[in-house]
Design an enzyme around this catalytic site. Sequence first.
Site, short mmCIF file in Angstrom:
data_model
loop_
_atom_site.label_atom_id
_atom_site.label_comp_id
_atom_site.label_asym_id
_atom_site.label_seq_id
_atom_site.Cartn_x
_atom_site.Cartn_y
_atom_site.Cartn_z
CG ASP A 136 26.23 9.47 -10.19
OD1 ASP A 136 26.87 8.58 -11.00
OD2 ASP A 136 26.16 10.57 -10.02
CE LYS A 184 34.76 9.64 -11.13
NZ LYS A 184 35.65 10.47 -11.27
CE1 TYR A 220 31.27 17.06 -7.83
CE2 TYR A 220 31.92 15.22 -8.80
CZ TYR A 220 31.87 16.66 -8.92
OH TYR A 220 32.33 17.27 -9.78
#
Length: 433
Positions: free
Chosen positions: A244, A272, A142
């Site tokens: 990522d 995050k 993702y």
Amino acid sequence: MERYQKSRALLERARGSLTGGVSSPFRAKMTAPLYFQDARGPRLWDVDGNEYIDYTLSWGPLILGQRHPALVEAMRQAADRPHTYGAQHELEIEVAEKFQRAVPCAERVCFTSSGSEAVQLALRLARAATGRNLILRFEGHYHGWLDSVLISYRASLDQMGPLDHPHKVPGSKGQTPESLASVVVCDWNDLGAVERAFAEHPGQIAAVITEPVLCNSGSLMPRAGFLEGLRRVTAAHGALLIFDEVITGFRMALGGAQQYFGVTPDVATFGKAVAGGVTLSAIAGRRDVMELIMTGGVAFGGTFNGNPLSLAAANATLDELAKGDGAALRHANQMGLKLMEGVRCAARDCGIPVQVTGFGACFHIHFTELPALRNYRDTHQDNKPRLEQYLREALDEGLWLLPEGRIYVSAAHTEREVEETLGIIRRIFARLA
Ligand SMILES: Cc1ncc(COP(=O)(O)O)c(C=O)c1O
């Protein structure tokens, strides 16, 4: 009184005004109709007064737990200063310098508001730097919800096609079909597949993008040598390697997965945990690539990029994480490793086939008969009904978990939470057996 009475009433009310996103019926549908009213450290309280140990951490950001005093103080002070300039200010430099000290690839840094945007910038930079179009991405990874990357993320087994040439499966209705044409999809953890893709698209692949640990589909670890292999193959073909690190960044180690594995990508995306629960994401990378922004003709913008409120939170978070040479993350990962081992023991004692994968501060419980999991397709062997029963019972016993078996652990979790949690899991496993 019913345990979720007020939550259920709020869910009904929400249906009259909200759609989509985390704070809405979409979220409630995934696990339970649960609405929260308070949180502190590693614990949450719902509107019915039920208490939970938090293993979602808001899908990762709350690396210090909720309302860490240093973060609260930094936010208080920032609230009393200008909230946004739409122009440069010193805190941007200060936080960027902290990135440089912590993250191996961070020769230059730039801030965005979400991980999805950070990924878009990384891809644009890769295309600009190489003059090529194709991005190689892996099944089950993702990289945000935007058209260009929401491909082959949650594909079903019958959609995916042959493993050596996976189909490109769009992730959403309404997605531009053209986005599929700019992507090559590969099996993850198989360097041979990547080498074949480069051979089949000579001089066309701008970058390989990977979650260095496949956190979003089962918290699967890279095979020994796989990330090193990606580094070698991308360099040999003049393509960029993008990690990522939106999840692994400031969670797996202070310098992210790239520090943990000793493999330095050309560019990495962060999000995050970087601001401990406040909106901020970033990209960091090689100076020559990053400097294509503006001077090299690569456009990039965002009204709230680098705003002082977010950066104050990042500044405080990175200071806390840097203390004691990364003591907070060592602790979070230690607590996570204890949980992982405890879950394995409980499963063994109850005779439940389980694989626990991941790295401590982010791990996954798979109810599976497989002896090991290597890629996204392996996660389809998980026993879904058993997972759902475990999740329902865990919620009723006071564990707030993500809907697919992933567990995030913060620096605020202590031995007390670990013991309490393992007690609950042992009871649930005994019932599941
Ligand atoms: C690895 C990874 N990349 C990118 C993103 C997108 O980040 P955001 O939700 O901030 O847009 C996520 C979000 O979960 C992620 O896990």
